[in-house]
Design a protein around this motif. Structure first.
Motif, mmCIF file in Angstrom:
data_model
loop_
_atom_site.group_PDB
_atom_site.id
_atom_site.type_symbol
_atom_site.label_atom_id
_atom_site.label_comp_id
_atom_site.label_asym_id
_atom_site.label_seq_id
_atom_site.Cartn_x
_atom_site.Cartn_y
_atom_site.Cartn_z
ATOM 1 N N TRP A 53 37.322 44.575 43.366
ATOM 2 C CA TRP A 53 38.359 46.059 42.893
ATOM 3 C C TRP A 53 39.595 45.570 42.800
ATOM 4 O O TRP A 53 40.395 46.360 42.469
ATOM 5 N N LEU A 54 40.376 45.175 43.993
ATOM 6 C CA LEU A 54 41.847 44.848 43.485
ATOM 7 C C LEU A 54 42.095 43.699 42.479
ATOM 8 O O LEU A 54 43.098 44.312 42.138
ATOM 9 N N PHE A 55 40.728 43.241 42.054
ATOM 10 C CA PHE A 55 41.584 42.105 40.831
ATOM 11 C C PHE A 55 41.274 43.196 39.644
ATOM 12 O O PHE A 55 42.013 43.498 38.776
ATOM 13 N N VAL A 56 40.344 44.639 39.554
ATOM 14 C CA VAL A 56 40.392 45.314 38.215
ATOM 15 C C VAL A 56 41.419 46.336 38.339
ATOM 16 O O VAL A 56 41.812 45.919 37.726
ATOM 17 N N ARG A 57 42.013 46.882 39.070
ATOM 18 C CA ARG A 57 43.188 47.676 39.544
ATOM 19 C C ARG A 57 44.488 46.839 39.473
ATOM 20 O O ARG A 57 45.588 47.193 38.811
ATOM 21 N N ARG A 58 44.361 45.705 39.353
ATOM 22 C CA ARG A 58 45.444 44.647 38.915
ATOM 23 C C ARG A 58 45.518 44.393 37.525
ATOM 24 O O ARG A 58 46.573 44.546 36.734
ATOM 25 N N ASP A 59 44.207 43.943 36.743
ATOM 26 C CA ASP A 59 44.312 43.906 35.475
ATOM 27 C C ASP A 59 44.635 45.858 35.068
ATOM 28 O O ASP A 59 45.196 45.060 33.879
ATOM 29 N N PHE A 60 43.929 46.296 35.005
ATOM 30 C CA PHE A 60 44.292 48.028 34.537
ATOM 31 C C PHE A 60 46.316 48.116 34.159
ATOM 32 O O PHE A 60 46.526 49.262 33.924
ATOM 33 N N VAL A 61 46.785 48.198 35.679
ATOM 34 C CA VAL A 61 48.034 48.546 36.298
ATOM 35 C C VAL A 61 49.293 47.481 35.485
ATOM 36 O O VAL A 61 50.134 47.691 34.581
ATOM 37 N N ALA A 62 48.804 46.161 35.323
ATOM 38 C CA ALA A 62 49.623 45.172 34.999
ATOM 39 C C ALA A 62 49.717 44.989 33.658
ATOM 40 O O ALA A 62 50.549 44.946 32.789
ATOM 41 N N GLN A 63 48.782 45.160 33.022
ATOM 42 C CA GLN A 63 48.950 45.208 31.690
ATOM 43 C C GLN A 63 49.665 46.539 31.339
ATOM 44 O O GLN A 63 50.444 46.366 30.466
ATOM 45 N N TYR A 64 49.987 47.822 31.072
ATOM 46 C CA TYR A 64 50.675 48.345 31.654
ATOM 47 C C TYR A 64 52.351 48.615 32.019
ATOM 48 O O TYR A 64 52.785 50.197 31.706
ATOM 49 N N LYS A 65 52.206 47.962 33.073
ATOM 50 C CA LYS A 65 53.600 48.055 33.523
ATOM 51 C C LYS A 65 54.746 48.083 32.808
ATOM 52 O O LYS A 65 54.648 47.266 32.195
ATOM 53 N N GLN A 66 55.431 48.670 33.224
ATOM 54 C CA GLN A 66 56.812 49.152 33.087
ATOM 55 C C GLN A 66 56.747 49.280 31.188
ATOM 56 O O GLN A 66 57.635 48.716 30.289
ATOM 57 N N GLY A 136 44.463 27.748 43.319
ATOM 58 C CA GLY A 136 44.851 26.705 44.181
ATOM 59 C C GLY A 136 45.313 27.158 45.465
ATOM 60 O O GLY A 136 45.495 25.983 46.132
ATOM 61 N N LYS A 137 45.491 28.221 45.981
ATOM 62 C CA LYS A 137 46.143 28.731 47.244
ATOM 63 C C LYS A 137 44.942 28.830 47.959
ATOM 64 O O LYS A 137 44.890 29.176 48.811
ATOM 65 N N VAL A 138 43.810 29.990 47.261
ATOM 66 C CA VAL A 138 42.948 30.488 48.183
ATOM 67 C C VAL A 138 41.648 30.397 47.962
ATOM 68 O O VAL A 138 41.238 29.851 46.741
ATOM 69 N N TYR A 139 40.056 30.259 48.789
ATOM 70 C CA TYR A 139 39.423 30.219 48.644
ATOM 71 C C TYR A 139 39.010 31.518 48.151
ATOM 72 O O TYR A 139 38.543 32.646 49.007
ATOM 73 N N PHE A 140 37.900 31.655 47.328
ATOM 74 C CA PHE A 140 36.695 33.048 46.543
ATOM 75 C C PHE A 140 36.331 32.541 45.865
ATOM 76 O O PHE A 140 36.066 31.617 45.071
ATOM 77 N N PRO A 141 34.994 33.365 46.223
ATOM 78 C CA PRO A 141 33.860 33.028 44.658
ATOM 79 C C PRO A 141 34.666 32.733 43.354
ATOM 80 O O PRO A 141 35.073 34.055 43.131
ATOM 81 N N ARG A 142 34.322 31.886 41.858
ATOM 82 C CA ARG A 142 35.396 31.977 41.188
ATOM 83 C C ARG A 142 34.824 33.166 40.203
ATOM 84 O O ARG A 142 35.320 33.335 39.492
ATOM 85 N N LEU A 143 33.161 33.530 40.180
ATOM 86 C CA LEU A 143 33.128 34.040 39.490
ATOM 87 C C LEU A 143 33.340 35.901 39.592
ATOM 88 O O LEU A 143 33.239 36.284 38.799
ATOM 89 N N VAL A 144 34.378 35.645 40.513
ATOM 90 C CA VAL A 144 34.779 37.011 41.023
ATOM 91 C C VAL A 144 35.705 37.693 40.058
ATOM 92 O O VAL A 144 36.036 38.772 39.417
ATOM 93 N N LEU A 145 37.073 36.443 39.308
ATOM 94 C CA LEU A 145 38.069 37.297 38.651
ATOM 95 C C LEU A 145 36.360 37.643 37.129
ATOM 96 O O LEU A 145 37.224 38.402 36.422
ATOM 97 N N PRO A 146 36.832 36.857 35.843
ATOM 98 C CA PRO A 146 35.384 37.072 34.974
ATOM 99 C C PRO A 146 34.373 38.263 35.206
ATOM 100 O O PRO A 146 34.670 39.502 34.381
ATOM 101 N N LEU A 147 33.610 38.615 36.326
ATOM 102 C CA LEU A 147 33.480 39.714 36.328
ATOM 103 C C LEU A 147 34.524 41.440 36.395
ATOM 104 O O LEU A 147 33.895 42.246 36.463
ATOM 105 N N SER A 148 34.886 40.708 37.568
ATOM 106 C CA SER A 148 36.205 42.041 37.161
ATOM 107 C C SER A 148 36.949 42.478 35.710
ATOM 108 O O SER A 148 37.471 43.507 36.278
ATOM 109 N N ILE A 149 37.044 41.498 35.199
ATOM 110 C CA ILE A 149 37.998 41.653 33.841
ATOM 111 C C ILE A 149 36.566 41.993 32.795
ATOM 112 O O ILE A 149 36.612 43.547 32.682
ATOM 113 N N ILE A 150 35.047 42.214 33.523
ATOM 114 C CA ILE A 150 34.452 43.158 32.298
ATOM 115 C C ILE A 150 34.751 44.510 32.905
ATOM 116 O O ILE A 150 34.026 45.166 32.572
#
Length: 304
Positions: A53-66, A136-150
């Motif tokens: 959910w943090l990645f979801v928020r990041r994708d939504f906010v960062a796209q139209y930041k500034q 390269g810095k932290v471990y988490f299941p890599r599929l988290v990012l594609p699913l957050s994009i969806i």
């Protein structure tokens, strides 16, 4: 040195040389490499749902930041695209809309569902390249990012779908009655199939772009062409009798766009066999995508 000091020094040296007792340690999580390509970290994905959910928020906010208009771009883009389609395909080419009136609703419905698919595919296809620093810095299941994009694209689709509903309600009071039927229940299924195909194709391309960067550039061009190979700006019935109709029919997105319009307006081409073909295509693409994703994620940091 006195005898007392010698004894005390010997005691100190003896205490330092003693090995500390080992204490039982309880690990909260053990990270081990997956040995099978078919391994799916479903439990880990659930445990990392907060990160998703943090990645979801990041994708939504960062796209139209500034930006000045911010999320309003989700409304502006389909409106302007619909106006262009209305002028080019409606007024100039005079292509019929399968009896769906007004024409604006026909074009906006196709654009809304197509934007969701193209957004999922485009963003997922570069997930390895754009997030290499995080991987390269932290471990988490890599599929988290594609699913957050969806999921983040579902939010965008929801905004555009509400705009479409608002137009349908407004035209309802202008003499174009709005039809609500049980076919609306097909809409979540159609969106799920769109998400599955976009996710599957996206992670396949993301696995390949770790070695072949040209695919990321080629994809944007292919998506633009693919929209015209999908009945977004024209109905499938318009191609009746055309020799190249079969090329459009083998597109798994064709039946989904047609079913989406049929669910909303009760008009168009609805075929359960074509819908079944899209389901099979989604399953196959997801299967291949997960295989490639599991294979590439072990070594992609060496090539990115």
């Amino acid at each position: 040195m006195s005898a007392e000091k010698a004894i005390s020094m010997a005691q100190i040296n003896g205490s330092l040389s003693e090995k500390p007792e080992k204490k039982d340690e309880e690990w909260t999580e053990i990270i081990s490499p997956r040995t099978h390509l078919f391994d799916l970290p479903l439990r880990q994905l659930w445990n990392y749902r907060d990160l998703m959910w943090l990645f979801v928020r990041r994708d939504f906010v960062a796209q139209y930041k500034q930006t000045v208009l911010g999320p309003l771009w989700h409304l502006i883009q389909p409106i302007f695209t619909t106006i262009v389609f209305l002028l080019v395909f409606g007024k100039i080419a005079n292509i019929p809309t399968d009896g769906i009136e007004p024409r604006m609703l026909f074009y906006m419905s196709g654009i809304t569902v197509w934007n969701y698919f193209s957004g999922c595919l485009t963003s997922t296809s570069t997930v390895f390249l754009t997030n290499a620093a995080i991987f390269g810095k932290v471990y988490f299941p890599r599929l988290v990012l594609p699913l957050s994009i969806i999921i983040s694209n579902i939010v965008r689709f929801g905004i555009q779908f509400l705009l479409l509903l608002a137009l349908m309600i407004w035209f309802n009071f202008q003499g174009y009655p709005m039809k609500i039927s049980f076919h609306w229940l097909y809409i979540p299924l159609i969106i799920a199939l769109m998400a599955g195909i976009g996710l599957g194709l996206g992670i396949i391309i993301s696995a390949l772009t770790t070695r072949y960067r040209d695919l990321a550039v080629l994809l944007t061009f292919v998506i633009q062409l693919a929209m015209y190979a999908t009945p977004v700006a024209y109905p499938l019935s318009y191609l009746r009798g055309k020799p190249y109709r079969w090329l459009i029919e083998i597109n798994p997105l064709t039946s989904l766009v047609e079913c989406f319009r049929y669910a909303l307006f009760g008009k168009g081409t609805f075929d359960m066999q074509s819908l079944g073909y899209s389901v099979i295509f989604m399953v196959v693409v997801l299967f291949i995508g997960v295989l490639l994703f599991n294979k590439v994620e072990k070594t992609f940091m060496d090539t990115v």
